[in-house]
Motif scaffolding. Structure first.
Motif, PDB file in Angstrom:
ATOM      1  N   TYR A  51       0.840  -1.199   0.000  1.00 49.25           N
ATOM      2  CA  TYR A  51       0.000   0.000   0.000  1.00 49.25           C
ATOM      3  C   TYR A  51       0.877   1.252   0.000  1.00 49.25           C
ATOM      4  O   TYR A  51       0.509   2.279  -0.545  1.00 49.25           O
ATOM      5  CB  TYR A  51      -0.912  -0.029   1.231  1.00 49.25           C
ATOM      6  N   PHE A  52       2.058   1.151   0.601  1.00 46.64           N
ATOM      7  CA  PHE A  52       3.000   2.263   0.682  1.00 46.64           C
ATOM      8  C   PHE A  52       4.102   2.162  -0.370  1.00 46.64           C
ATOM      9  O   PHE A  52       5.167   2.750  -0.224  1.00 46.64           O
ATOM     10  CB  PHE A  52       3.627   2.313   2.077  1.00 46.64           C
ATOM     11  N   ASP A  53       3.854   1.392  -1.421  1.00 48.81           N
ATOM     12  CA  ASP A  53       4.811   1.202  -2.516  1.00 48.81           C
ATOM     13  C   ASP A  53       6.110   0.545  -2.066  1.00 48.81           C
ATOM     14  O   ASP A  53       7.160   0.754  -2.682  1.00 48.81           O
ATOM     15  CB  ASP A  53       5.126   2.536  -3.227  1.00 48.81           C
ATOM     16  N   LEU A  54       6.070  -0.237  -0.999  1.00 46.43           N
ATOM     17  CA  LEU A  54       7.245  -0.989  -0.563  1.00 46.43           C
ATOM     18  C   LEU A  54       7.220  -2.348  -1.244  1.00 46.43           C
ATOM     19  O   LEU A  54       6.185  -2.990  -1.339  1.00 46.43           O
ATOM     20  CB  LEU A  54       7.244  -1.180   0.950  1.00 46.43           C
ATOM     21  N   GLU A  55       8.371  -2.795  -1.708  1.00 44.79           N
ATOM     22  CA  GLU A  55       8.473  -4.110  -2.328  1.00 44.79           C
ATOM     23  C   GLU A  55       9.250  -5.030  -1.412  1.00 44.79           C
ATOM     24  O   GLU A  55      10.167  -4.608  -0.713  1.00 44.79           O
ATOM     25  CB  GLU A  55       9.165  -3.991  -3.686  1.00 44.79           C
ATOM     26  N   ASN A  56       8.910  -6.311  -1.410  1.00 42.29           N
ATOM     27  CA  ASN A  56       9.599  -7.336  -0.615  1.00 42.29           C
ATOM     28  C   ASN A  56       9.757  -6.913   0.838  1.00 42.29           C
ATOM     29  O   ASN A  56      10.860  -6.813   1.364  1.00 42.29           O
ATOM     30  CB  ASN A  56      10.974  -7.658  -1.218  1.00 42.29           C
ATOM     31  N   THR A  57       8.638  -6.676   1.508  1.00 39.30           N
ATOM     32  CA  THR A  57       8.690  -6.215   2.896  1.00 39.30           C
ATOM     33  C   THR A  57       9.374  -7.229   3.820  1.00 39.30           C
ATOM     34  O   THR A  57       9.956  -6.835   4.823  1.00 39.30           O
ATOM     35  CB  THR A  57       7.272  -5.913   3.431  1.00 39.30           C
ATOM     36  N   GLY A  71      -2.505  -0.489  24.880  1.00 47.06           N
ATOM     37  CA  GLY A  71      -3.817  -0.327  25.501  1.00 47.06           C
ATOM     38  C   GLY A  71      -3.842  -0.679  26.982  1.00 47.06           C
ATOM     39  O   GLY A  71      -4.694  -0.207  27.723  1.00 47.06           O
ATOM     40  N   GLY A  72      -2.885  -1.509  27.411  1.00 53.50           N
ATOM     41  CA  GLY A  72      -2.794  -1.870  28.829  1.00 53.50           C
ATOM     42  C   GLY A  72      -1.867  -0.946  29.592  1.00 53.50           C
ATOM     43  O   GLY A  72      -1.433  -1.267  30.689  1.00 53.50           O
ATOM     44  N   LYS A  73      -1.515   0.180  28.978  1.00 52.46           N
ATOM     45  CA  LYS A  73      -0.629   1.196  29.562  1.00 52.46           C
ATOM     46  C   LYS A  73       0.789   0.672  29.811  1.00 52.46           C
ATOM     47  O   LYS A  73       1.496   1.146  30.691  1.00 52.46           O
ATOM     48  CB  LYS A  73      -1.209   1.750  30.884  1.00 52.46           C
ATOM     49  N   ARG A  74       1.205  -0.317  29.020  1.00 50.03           N
ATOM     50  CA  ARG A  74       2.559  -0.865  29.129  1.00 50.03           C
ATOM     51  C   ARG A  74       3.444  -0.247  28.054  1.00 50.03           C
ATOM     52  O   ARG A  74       3.010  -0.080  26.916  1.00 50.03           O
ATOM     53  CB  ARG A  74       2.532  -2.388  28.946  1.00 50.03           C
ATOM     54  N   PRO A  75       4.704   0.059  28.394  1.00 52.42           N
ATOM     55  CA  PRO A  75       5.619   0.569  27.371  1.00 52.42           C
ATOM     56  C   PRO A  75       6.004  -0.543  26.396  1.00 52.42           C
ATOM     57  O   PRO A  75       6.265  -1.672  26.798  1.00 52.42           O
ATOM     58  CB  PRO A  75       6.819   1.064  28.169  1.00 52.42           C
ATOM     59  N   VAL A  76       6.012  -0.213  25.114  1.00 48.01           N
ATOM     60  CA  VAL A  76       6.324  -1.188  24.063  1.00 48.01           C
ATOM     61  C   VAL A  76       7.337  -0.555  23.113  1.00 48.01           C
ATOM     62  O   VAL A  76       7.263   0.632  22.819  1.00 48.01           O
ATOM     63  CB  VAL A  76       5.045  -1.555  23.263  1.00 48.01           C
ATOM     64  N   THR A  77       8.289  -1.366  22.651  1.00 48.28           N
ATOM     65  CA  THR A  77       9.217  -0.928  21.608  1.00 48.28           C
ATOM     66  C   THR A  77       9.096  -1.894  20.439  1.00 48.28           C
ATOM     67  O   THR A  77       9.191  -3.109  20.619  1.00 48.28           O
ATOM     68  CB  THR A  77      10.673  -0.910  22.113  1.00 48.28           C
ATOM     69  N   ILE A  78       8.848  -1.344  19.258  1.00 48.19           N
ATOM     70  CA  ILE A  78       8.803  -2.143  18.033  1.00 48.19           C
ATOM     71  C   ILE A  78       9.822  -1.552  17.070  1.00 48.19           C
ATOM     72  O   ILE A  78      10.375  -0.477  17.324  1.00 48.19           O
ATOM     73  CB  ILE A  78       7.390  -2.149  17.405  1.00 48.19           C
ATOM     74  N   PHE A  79      10.050  -2.225  15.958  1.00 47.73           N
ATOM     75  CA  PHE A  79      11.024  -1.755  14.973  1.00 47.73           C
ATOM     76  C   PHE A  79      10.409  -1.801  13.584  1.00 47.73           C
ATOM     77  O   PHE A  79       9.758  -2.779  13.222  1.00 47.73           O
ATOM     78  CB  PHE A  79      12.288  -2.629  15.019  1.00 47.73           C
ATOM     79  N   ILE A  80      10.617  -0.706  12.841  1.00 41.10           N
ATOM     80  CA  ILE A  80      10.179  -0.643  11.452  1.00 41.10           C
ATOM     81  C   ILE A  80      11.398  -0.392  10.577  1.00 41.10           C
ATOM     82  O   ILE A  80      12.465  -0.036  11.072  1.00 41.10           O
ATOM     83  CB  ILE A  80       9.103   0.453  11.225  1.00 41.10           C
ATOM     84  N   SER A  81      11.232  -0.552   9.270  1.00 41.74           N
ATOM     85  CA  SER A  81      12.353  -0.336   8.352  1.00 41.74           C
ATOM     86  C   SER A  81      12.537   1.154   8.069  1.00 41.74           C
ATOM     87  O   SER A  81      11.596   1.939   8.169  1.00 41.74           O
ATOM     88  CB  SER A  81      12.130  -1.089   7.045  1.00 41.74           C
ATOM     89  N   LYS A  82      13.746   1.506   7.720  1.00 43.20           N
ATOM     90  CA  LYS A  82      14.055   2.892   7.342  1.00 43.20           C
ATOM     91  C   LYS A  82      13.253   3.288   6.102  1.00 43.20           C
ATOM     92  O   LYS A  82      12.767   4.409   5.993  1.00 43.20           O
ATOM     93  CB  LYS A  82      15.554   3.031   7.084  1.00 43.20           C
ATOM     94  N   GLU A  83      13.078   2.349   5.169  1.00 43.01           N
ATOM     95  CA  GLU A  83      12.324   2.608   3.936  1.00 43.01           C
ATOM     96  C   GLU A  83      10.872   2.975   4.251  1.00 43.01           C
ATOM     97  O   GLU A  83      10.314   3.893   3.653  1.00 43.01           O
ATOM     98  CB  GLU A  83      12.365   1.387   3.012  1.00 43.01           C
ATOM     99  N   PHE A  84      10.274   2.244   5.195  1.00 40.67           N
ATOM    100  CA  PHE A  84       8.888   2.509   5.583  1.00 40.67           C
ATOM    101  C   PHE A  84       8.778   3.885   6.239  1.00 40.67           C
ATOM    102  O   PHE A  84       7.892   4.680   5.911  1.00 40.67           O
ATOM    103  CB  PHE A  84       8.405   1.407   6.525  1.00 40.67           C
ATOM    104  N   GLU A  85       9.689   4.186   7.148  1.00 39.72           N
ATOM    105  CA  GLU A  85       9.696   5.492   7.807  1.00 39.72           C
ATOM    106  C   GLU A  85       9.838   6.616   6.783  1.00 39.72           C
ATOM    107  O   GLU A  85       9.129   7.627   6.847  1.00 39.72           O
ATOM    108  CB  GLU A  85      10.836   5.563   8.823  1.00 39.72           C
ATOM    109  N   GLN A  86      10.722   6.448   5.796  1.00 39.89           N
ATOM    110  CA  GLN A  86      10.920   7.469   4.765  1.00 39.89           C
ATOM    111  C   GLN A  86       9.687   7.644   3.887  1.00 39.89           C
ATOM    112  O   GLN A  86       9.325   8.763   3.529  1.00 39.89           O
ATOM    113  CB  GLN A  86      12.141   7.132   3.905  1.00 39.89           C
TER     114      GLN A  86
END
Length: 197
Positions: A51-57, A71-86
């Motif tokens: 949907y965001f024009d990313l290939e081979n995610t 939603g449970g008010k817990r801190p969470v850390t996830i990671f996304i790709s630099k390409e997605f962020e850009q």
């Protein structure tokens, strides 16, 4: 002789200002065949990157940390790709708040599409289903505003053809849809999105 099988069509509305409190609407939505779902941004990238024009995610390196509170008010850390962020920062600025929230709220439903061998799903058929979802979303916004004074803003409508499914059932009655002036279905990989020009 042509054989008949079914494809499942996922229809999604991205809710720009959605939060965990939107899950309360599922009790009302389920009777209409819709539901609110919350998906972390890293999963959203893997499932809906086209949907965001990313290939081979699957081959993208998810190494940009996003920290948020779930939603449970817990801190969470996830990671996304630099390409997605850009892509979000440059081509889809309406979704920049997702980089801070760490998740996406979706209004979704699924439809079964009967397909015969050597037949593709037509743009008209997809358009009908996507416009029905558009109209439902528009009506739901109106109902929420009238009953609880709440509001949400749709940020994008898209569809994704999933997999073969069980036999089809007849949809509820056809209804007249109140449309914007010009609308198109645009194909992006395995995804289709509504473009309001």
């Amino acid at each position: 002789m042509q054989t008949k099988h079914n494809k499942q069509l996922g229809l999604y509305v991205i809710l720009l200002d959605g939060g965990y409190d939107f899950l309360k609407w599922n009790k009302a939505l389920v009777s209409f065949g819709y539901r609110i779902d919350i998906i972390n941004l890293d999963e959203f990238e893997l499932k809906f990157g086209s949907y965001f024009d990313l290939e081979n995610t699957e081959s993208l390196s998810q190494n940009i940390p996003i920290k948020f509170t779930d939603g449970g008010k817990r801190p969470v850390t996830i990671f996304i790709s630099k390409e997605f962020e850009q892509k979000i920062n440059t081509q889809f600025p309406q979704y920049i708040p997702f980089l801070e929230k760490g998740y996406v709220v979706l209004l979704k439903t699924f439809k079964k599409l009967p397909i015969y061998s050597r037949q593709e799903i037509t743009s008209d058929e997809l358009m009908d289903h996507m416009l029905t979802t558009y109209q439902f979303c528009k009506n739901f916004i109106g109902c929420v505003q009238l009953t609880v004074g709440d509001y949400f803003k749709p940020g994008g409508y898209f569809a994704h053809i999933l997999e073969d499914t069980a036999p089809t059932k007849k949809d509820r009655g056809d209804k007249k849809i109140d449309l914007p002036v010009k609308i198109e279905v645009i194909k992006k990989g395995n995804f289709f999105k509504l473009d309001f020009s």
